[in-house]
Structures are given as structure tokens and as C-alpha cells.
Design a protein around this motif. Structure first.
Motif, short mmCIF file in Angstrom:
data_model
loop_
_atom_site.label_atom_id
_atom_site.label_comp_id
_atom_site.label_asym_id
_atom_site.label_seq_id
_atom_site.Cartn_x
_atom_site.Cartn_y
_atom_site.Cartn_z
N ALA A 6 1.34 6.22 -10.01
CA ALA A 6 -0.04 6.20 -9.53
C ALA A 6 -0.70 7.56 -9.70
O ALA A 6 -1.87 7.66 -10.08
CB ALA A 6 -0.08 5.76 -8.07
N VAL A 7 0.06 8.63 -9.42
CA VAL A 7 -0.48 9.98 -9.57
C VAL A 7 -0.81 10.26 -11.03
O VAL A 7 -1.89 10.80 -11.35
CB VAL A 7 0.53 11.02 -9.04
N ILE A 8 0.12 9.90 -11.93
CA ILE A 8 -0.12 10.12 -13.36
C ILE A 8 -1.35 9.34 -13.82
O ILE A 8 -2.22 9.86 -14.54
CB ILE A 8 1.12 9.70 -14.18
N ALA A 9 -1.43 8.06 -13.38
CA ALA A 9 -2.58 7.23 -13.76
C ALA A 9 -3.88 7.82 -13.24
O ALA A 9 -4.91 7.82 -13.93
CB ALA A 9 -2.38 5.81 -13.22
N ILE A 45 -7.72 6.63 -6.63
CA ILE A 45 -6.27 6.45 -6.68
C ILE A 45 -5.55 7.65 -6.08
O ILE A 45 -4.63 7.52 -5.26
CB ILE A 45 -5.80 6.21 -8.13
N LEU A 46 -5.96 8.85 -6.46
CA LEU A 46 -5.32 10.06 -5.94
C LEU A 46 -5.55 10.21 -4.43
O LEU A 46 -4.66 10.67 -3.70
CB LEU A 46 -5.87 11.29 -6.67
N PHE A 47 -6.72 9.80 -3.96
CA PHE A 47 -7.01 9.86 -2.53
C PHE A 47 -6.09 8.93 -1.75
O PHE A 47 -5.52 9.31 -0.71
CB PHE A 47 -8.48 9.49 -2.29
N ILE A 48 -5.92 7.70 -2.26
CA ILE A 48 -5.04 6.73 -1.59
C ILE A 48 -3.60 7.22 -1.60
O ILE A 48 -2.88 7.11 -0.60
CB ILE A 48 -5.15 5.35 -2.27
N THR A 50 -2.59 10.28 -1.70
CA THR A 50 -2.49 11.39 -0.75
C THR A 50 -2.32 10.87 0.68
O THR A 50 -1.48 11.37 1.44
CB THR A 50 -3.74 12.29 -0.83
N LEU A 51 -3.12 9.86 1.04
CA LEU A 51 -3.01 9.28 2.38
C LEU A 51 -1.63 8.66 2.60
O LEU A 51 -1.03 8.80 3.68
CB LEU A 51 -4.10 8.22 2.59
N MET A 52 -1.11 7.97 1.58
CA MET A 52 0.21 7.36 1.69
C MET A 52 1.29 8.42 1.85
O MET A 52 2.23 8.27 2.65
CB MET A 52 0.50 6.51 0.45
N SER A 53 1.16 9.52 1.12
CA SER A 53 2.15 10.60 1.20
C SER A 53 2.14 11.25 2.57
O SER A 53 3.19 11.56 3.14
CB SER A 53 1.87 11.65 0.12
N ILE A 54 0.94 11.46 3.12
CA ILE A 54 0.83 12.04 4.46
C ILE A 54 1.47 11.11 5.49
O ILE A 54 2.19 11.55 6.40
CB ILE A 54 -0.64 12.31 4.82
N GLY A 55 1.21 9.80 5.35
CA GLY A 55 1.79 8.83 6.27
C GLY A 55 3.31 8.83 6.22
O GLY A 55 3.98 8.80 7.25
N GLN A 56 3.87 8.89 5.00
CA GLN A 56 5.32 8.93 4.86
C GLN A 56 5.90 10.21 5.44
O GLN A 56 6.97 10.21 6.06
CB GLN A 56 5.70 8.80 3.38
N PHE A 57 5.19 11.33 5.24
CA PHE A 57 5.66 12.61 5.78
C PHE A 57 5.70 12.58 7.30
O PHE A 57 6.67 13.02 7.93
CB PHE A 57 4.76 13.74 5.30
N LEU A 58 4.63 12.05 7.91
CA LEU A 58 4.57 11.98 9.37
C LEU A 58 5.66 11.07 9.92
O LEU A 58 6.27 11.36 10.95
CB LEU A 58 3.19 11.50 9.82
N GLU A 59 5.91 9.96 9.24
CA GLU A 59 6.95 9.03 9.68
C GLU A 59 8.33 9.67 9.59
O GLU A 59 9.16 9.54 10.49
CB GLU A 59 6.90 7.76 8.84
#
Length: 208
Positions: A6-9, A45-48, A50-59
């Protein structure tokens, strides 16, 4: 892996959008606006991601933190009589008065007063280990002590007295800035306290 794709895309779409805008803008063509489609899509796509990565980090961070179960506080807001005839009043507002003699509960008599804080179980262990490092009493040492004493960790207490003032032998003055005790809450509504600075021991019984 999906996040990487997703990041590459996202970056590819951003690059296409920027290139399209610049290419047609140089030709002064209205087709330059077409570049907004991949540009916005890539940014979204990059914004979404980023939000997913932050959520995984917090979890993940949440799972790494020690889990503290809510301990039952048998001490705060209660009164105790010591085996040395002293009387300790732990008020619900976080203040305390510790009379030298239970039968002389007047401010003209010998007493100490101030604010108190209670730490229980894991919180008590961490407070003693990290906030009182000069005692050199780490978690393993405290756990071993609890095993030897056959005391459950939920009955392990740390009582901190702060801003202590009082009237001793007729002299009203600051006694010490703070005093720390560790101890155990025992069957029969009893509290065993050990002064962590001088090692003195006090056995107290809760008053109804």
C-alpha cells in the motif's frame, strides 16, 4: 506485507500525479487537473496506512505494558491503633494524623500530620524500586520477600507520608519532609508497617 504494498502504491500514485500536473502545466493544458486524481488517491492511501500503523503501534505498546489488576484498598480512609499505643487516622481526603497515644487525641498532644499516599501490589513494588532507588530493593527482591513472608501481592502496601509536621514534646515544627513504610495487610484487619529508613516495626489494628 500488505502495508508495504500500500505504501509503494501510494508513493507511485503521488509520483504519477505530480508528474502529470507538471507535464501538462508546462504545456499550459487543462489536462493538468487529471493529475489530481492519482495525487489525491495516493495521499489518501498513505494517510490510511499511517493511521493503521499508529493503531498497531499503540496496540503493541499496550500489550508490552505490565497489566495491573485493580487492587482493593483496605487502608485509605481508615483508623488504626498501634501495638505501641499510637493512633493513626488516614482521612479520606488524603491527609493523616498520627497520635503518639490513642487516648490523647488532641492537637496539643504529641502527634504528626501531613498528606499520605497508598500504593498496593504491583504499584507498591514499582514505587519502591523506581522512586526509592537508594534502598536498592528491586522487584525480584520484593517478590522473594513476599514469598518468604507468605503474603499475597494484593496485600502488599507502601504507605508514603509527606509534608510531615507535628507537635513533639511541645515543639510544633516540621519533623521530616516524607517517610515511607512498606507492609502487609493481614487477616483480622491488621496492618504491619516497617519504616524503610530506620527499620522500625509497627503492628496496627483497624478500628471500626
Amino acid at each position: 506485507m500488505n502495508i508495504l504494498i500500500a505504501v509503494i502504491a501510494g508513493y507511485v500514485l503521488l509520483a504519477i500525479g505530480i508528474f502529470t500536473i507538471i507535464h501538462f502545466a508546462c504545456k499550459k493544458s487543462k489536462k493538468a487537473v487529471w493529475g489530481l486524481i492519482p495525487l489525491v488517491t495516493g495521499g489518501l492511501i498513505l494517510f490510511i496506512v499511517t493511521l493503521m500503523s499508529i493503531g498497531q503501534f499503540l496496540e503493541t505498546s499496550k500489550n508490552l505494558l505490565p497489566s495491573f489488576k485493580k487492587e482493593i484498598d483496605h487502608v485509605s480512609g481508615c483508623n488504626f491503633t498501634g501495638d505501641d499505643s499510637s493512633f493513626l487516622k488516614l482521612n479520606e481526603d488524603g491527609t493523616f494524623i498520627w497520635y503518639k497515644y490513642k487516648e490523647e487525641q488532641e492537637l496539643t498532644d504529641d502527634y504528626a500530620s501531613g498528606n499520605y499516599f497508598i500504593y498496593i501490589g504491583d504499584h507498591a513494588i514499582d514505587f519502591i524500586e523506581y522512586k526509592l532507588p537508594h534502598l536498592k530493593c528491586n522487584r525480584n527482591l520484593q517478590i522473594e520477600m513476599l514469598k518468604i513472608a507468605e503474603v499475597d501481592i494484593s496485600d502488599y502496601y507502601c504507605l508514603v507520608l509527606r509534608d510531615v509536621t507535628g507537635n513533639i514534646d511541645g515543639n510544633h515544627d516540621d519533623i521530616v519532609s516524607h517517610v515511607q513504610y512498606y507492609g502487609f495487610y493481614c487477616e483480622g484487619d491488621c496492618l504491619a508497617l516497617i519504616n524503610m529508613e530506620n527499620g522500625t516495626y509497627t503492628y496496627m489494628t483497624k478500628e471500626e
